[in-house]
Scaffold this active site. Structure first.
Site, PDB file in Angstrom:
ATOM      1  N   LYS A 154      18.119  13.075  20.765  1.00 31.42           N
ATOM      2  CA  LYS A 154      19.407  13.675  20.418  1.00 31.42           C
ATOM      3  C   LYS A 154      19.284  15.171  20.109  1.00 31.42           C
ATOM      4  O   LYS A 154      20.128  15.747  19.433  1.00 31.42           O
ATOM      5  CB  LYS A 154      20.029  12.896  19.250  1.00 31.42           C
ATOM      6  CG  LYS A 154      20.303  11.414  19.584  1.00 31.42           C
ATOM      7  CD  LYS A 154      21.173  10.716  18.537  1.00 31.42           C
ATOM      8  CE  LYS A 154      21.526   9.287  18.973  1.00 31.42           C
ATOM      9  NZ  LYS A 154      22.456   8.623  18.036  1.00 31.42           N
ATOM     10  N   LYS A 186      23.522  17.843  10.592  1.00 32.28           N
ATOM     11  CA  LYS A 186      22.865  16.574  10.895  1.00 32.28           C
ATOM     12  C   LYS A 186      21.672  16.880  11.790  1.00 32.28           C
ATOM     13  O   LYS A 186      21.819  17.433  12.879  1.00 32.28           O
ATOM     14  CB  LYS A 186      23.828  15.632  11.597  1.00 32.28           C
ATOM     15  CG  LYS A 186      23.183  14.320  11.975  1.00 32.28           C
ATOM     16  CD  LYS A 186      24.163  13.333  12.532  1.00 32.28           C
ATOM     17  CE  LYS A 186      23.467  12.023  12.859  1.00 32.28           C
ATOM     18  NZ  LYS A 186      24.397  11.049  13.446  1.00 32.28           N
ATOM     19  N   LYS A 243      22.446  15.706   6.352  1.00 29.99           N
ATOM     20  CA  LYS A 243      21.822  14.432   6.703  1.00 29.99           C
ATOM     21  C   LYS A 243      20.588  14.665   7.542  1.00 29.99           C
ATOM     22  O   LYS A 243      20.683  15.406   8.509  1.00 29.99           O
ATOM     23  CB  LYS A 243      22.845  13.606   7.483  1.00 29.99           C
ATOM     24  CG  LYS A 243      22.330  12.291   7.970  1.00 29.99           C
ATOM     25  CD  LYS A 243      23.399  11.606   8.756  1.00 29.99           C
ATOM     26  CE  LYS A 243      22.806  10.338   9.323  1.00 29.99           C
ATOM     27  NZ  LYS A 243      23.724   9.660  10.201  1.00 29.99           N
ATOM     28  N   SER A 260      18.858   5.697   6.239  1.00 28.26           N
ATOM     29  CA  SER A 260      18.168   4.408   6.337  1.00 28.26           C
ATOM     30  C   SER A 260      16.651   4.518   6.151  1.00 28.26           C
ATOM     31  O   SER A 260      16.053   3.711   5.445  1.00 28.26           O
ATOM     32  CB  SER A 260      18.490   3.760   7.683  1.00 28.26           C
ATOM     33  OG  SER A 260      18.148   4.625   8.753  1.00 28.26           O
ATOM     34  N   GLU A 267      27.065  26.048  11.148  1.00 23.64           N
ATOM     35  CA  GLU A 267      27.808  24.785  11.240  1.00 23.64           C
ATOM     36  C   GLU A 267      28.793  24.654  10.080  1.00 23.64           C
ATOM     37  O   GLU A 267      29.929  24.210  10.259  1.00 23.64           O
ATOM     38  CB  GLU A 267      26.831  23.592  11.230  1.00 23.64           C
ATOM     39  CG  GLU A 267      25.957  23.467  12.469  1.00 23.64           C
ATOM     40  CD  GLU A 267      26.719  22.936  13.694  1.00 23.64           C
ATOM     41  OE1 GLU A 267      27.914  22.639  13.586  1.00 23.64           O
ATOM     42  OE2 GLU A 267      26.090  22.835  14.767  1.00 23.64           O
ATOM     43  N   ARG A 269      19.349   2.561  13.496  1.00 31.14           N
ATOM     44  CA  ARG A 269      19.483   2.222  14.919  1.00 31.14           C
ATOM     45  C   ARG A 269      19.071   0.774  15.161  1.00 31.14           C
ATOM     46  O   ARG A 269      19.611   0.119  16.054  1.00 31.14           O
ATOM     47  CB  ARG A 269      18.681   3.206  15.777  1.00 31.14           C
ATOM     48  CG  ARG A 269      19.268   4.617  15.711  1.00 31.14           C
ATOM     49  CD  ARG A 269      18.450   5.636  16.501  1.00 31.14           C
ATOM     50  NE  ARG A 269      18.910   7.003  16.226  1.00 31.14           N
ATOM     51  CZ  ARG A 269      18.273   8.106  16.642  1.00 31.14           C
ATOM     52  NH1 ARG A 269      17.175   7.990  17.352  1.00 31.14           N
ATOM     53  NH2 ARG A 269      18.749   9.293  16.351  1.00 31.14           N
ATOM     54  N   TYR A 279      22.333   3.538   0.673  1.00 33.46           N
ATOM     55  CA  TYR A 279      22.187   2.082   0.745  1.00 33.46           C
ATOM     56  C   TYR A 279      21.794   1.513  -0.613  1.00 33.46           C
ATOM     57  O   TYR A 279      21.785   0.307  -0.805  1.00 33.46           O
ATOM     58  CB  TYR A 279      21.147   1.718   1.823  1.00 33.46           C
ATOM     59  CG  TYR A 279      21.551   2.271   3.177  1.00 33.46           C
ATOM     60  CD1 TYR A 279      22.498   1.611   3.955  1.00 33.46           C
ATOM     61  CD2 TYR A 279      21.055   3.492   3.636  1.00 33.46           C
ATOM     62  CE1 TYR A 279      22.925   2.137   5.165  1.00 33.46           C
ATOM     63  CE2 TYR A 279      21.462   4.026   4.848  1.00 33.46           C
ATOM     64  CZ  TYR A 279      22.403   3.351   5.601  1.00 33.46           C
ATOM     65  OH  TYR A 279      22.827   3.875   6.793  1.00 33.46           O
TER      66      TYR A 279
HETATM   67  C1  PBG Z   1      25.111   8.018  14.809  1.00 27.28           C
HETATM   68  C2  PBG Z   1      24.725   7.853  13.375  1.00 27.28           C
HETATM   69  C3  PBG Z   1      23.404   7.728  12.940  1.00 27.28           C
HETATM   70  C4  PBG Z   1      23.454   7.528  11.571  1.00 27.28           C
HETATM   71  C5  PBG Z   1      24.798   7.536  11.188  1.00 27.28           C
HETATM   72  N1  PBG Z   1      25.572   7.744  12.324  1.00 27.28           N
HETATM   73  C6  PBG Z   1      22.130   7.709  13.692  1.00 27.28           C
HETATM   74  C7  PBG Z   1      21.889   8.653  14.778  1.00 27.28           C
HETATM   75  O1  PBG Z   1      22.387   9.788  14.787  1.00 27.28           O
HETATM   76  O2  PBG Z   1      21.164   8.268  15.682  1.00 27.28           O
HETATM   77  C8  PBG Z   1      22.221   7.338  10.720  1.00 27.28           C
HETATM   78  C9  PBG Z   1      22.390   6.761   9.377  1.00 27.28           C
HETATM   79  C10 PBG Z   1      21.131   6.292   8.744  1.00 27.28           C
HETATM   80  O3  PBG Z   1      20.004   6.456   9.268  1.00 27.28           O
HETATM   81  O4  PBG Z   1      21.243   5.731   7.648  1.00 27.28           O
HETATM   82  N2  PBG Z   1      26.305   8.588  15.103  1.00 27.28           N
END
Ligand code: PBG
Length: 325
Positions: A218, A196, A249, A275, A234, A206, A314
């Site tokens: 992050k 990720k 991701k 997203s 990982e 968010r 989505y």
């Molecule tokens: C946070 C989390 C995130 C997403 C899924 N779980 C965002 C982040 O790490 O800030 C993002 C999913 C998306 O953008 O569709 N634990």
């Protein structure tokens, strides 16, 4: 001399093109992320994600029913938590009376055949907006594991099928697996957010959860977008620790990572079409700059071609609806 090989022969008609098609997207591959609101009869569109709504449980049950009829049978449910209920230790994340956990139980009760995935991370419930416990501006790893463990158990108690640790703390898959097994939840799966990345593609998500970090970013836990070999570390750890699926991701800007994990690992690979990737397509389609349907198909196909077995997207419901037409 003209070469006698003419690859265009295999493209000359619709039938031949279909005959030689190598990759397909099926509704069986898709997981539909859903945003849950507390309360009743609530449906609020996410401004940066046209067509995607935050729903209260009553309406989410209807949405799941509609999706099941279209062949979408897997859902990843995220809670949108009011700011006043957030705290440093994400207490609501493992409070069995909290609306998220009660809703999961009800969803599984009404749709036992649906595959329900959950999110294990502190950010939706954290007043700091981070995935881990914050102390003096730092994200603590091992202290976070204890909280994630409590969340995982509380979610497993509801009867859900797959846990999705999205936090990127070290050692969390093994920690959770051991705790789950000790408590009799040997059948609960873990889809680890393995690679990720610290990505700018998460902003619409968010917005949906109002879960942006309150300070900093992050980058001390999510991966550097410039790295690929690190994804193999990982993946190796998550495999050893007992993950059932490895996820990459975001997906679209990271197709090489999907391919890398597919080539090096034996576990099923999931891609999270996040997203921001959805928002880009929708925004361009709304302006008439892209053909949204064709781009949706092409984007999903690219993930399958790269080696994804599963896609969280989505577009899931829309894809299934358009398949019917
Ligand atoms: C946070 C989390 C995130 C997403 C899924 N779980 C965002 C982040 O790490 O800030 C993002 C999913 C998306 O953008 O569709 N634990």
């Amino acid at each position: 001399m003209l070469n006698t090989r003419r690859p265009r022969r295999n493209r000359k008609s619709e039938t031949i093109r279909a005959m030689v098609q190598e990759h397909f997207v099926s509704t069986n591959d898709l997981i539909f992320p859903l945003f849950l609101l507390d309360g009743n009869n609530k449906k609020v569109e996410v401004a940066s994600m046209p067509g995607i709504f935050r729903l209260s449980l009553d309406l989410m049950l209807k949405e799941i029913d509609a999706c099941m009829k279209l062949g979408i049978k897997a859902f990843d449910v995220f809670p949108a938590v009011e700011d006043s209920l957030k705290d440093k230790t994400a207490t609501k994340g493992y409070d069995p009376n909290f609306f998220y956990l009660r809703a999961l139980k009800e969803i599984k009760k009404q749709f036992p055949e649906a595959c329900i995935m959950t999110d294990v991370a502190m950010d939706p419930y954290s007043s700091d907006g981070h995935d881990g416990l914050v102390k003096d501006g730092k994200i603590l790893n091992d202290e976070t594991l204890e909280i994630l463990g409590k969340m995982a158990l509380a979610q497993a108690e509801t009867g859900i099928d797959i846990l999705g640790p999205s936090d990127m703390m070290d050692g969390r898959v093994g920690y959770m697996r051991e705790l789950l097994d000790k408590n009799g939840f040997t059948e609960v799966s873990i889809m680890s957010y393995t690679a990720k990345y610290a990505s700018a593609f998460y902003n619409p998500f968010r917005d949906a959860l109002e879960s942006a970090p309150k300070f900093g970013d992050k980058k001390t836990y999510q991966m550097n977008p410039a790295n690929s070999t690190e994804a193999l570390i990982e993946a190796e750890l998550d495999t050893q620790e007992g993950a059932d699926f490895l996820m990459v991701k975001p997906a679209l800007a990271y197709l090489d990572i999907i391919k890398l994990l597919k080539d090096h690992c034996n576990l099923p690979i999931a891609a999270y079409n996040v997203s921001g990737e959805y928002a880009m397509v929708k925004a361009a389609a709304q302006k008439g700059w892209l053909d949204g349907d064709r781009v949706m198909n092409e984007v999903l196909l690219s993930m399958k071609r790269a080696g994804a077995d599963v896609i969280l997207t989505y577009f899931a419901k829309e894809f299934a609806e358009k398949l019917r037409k």
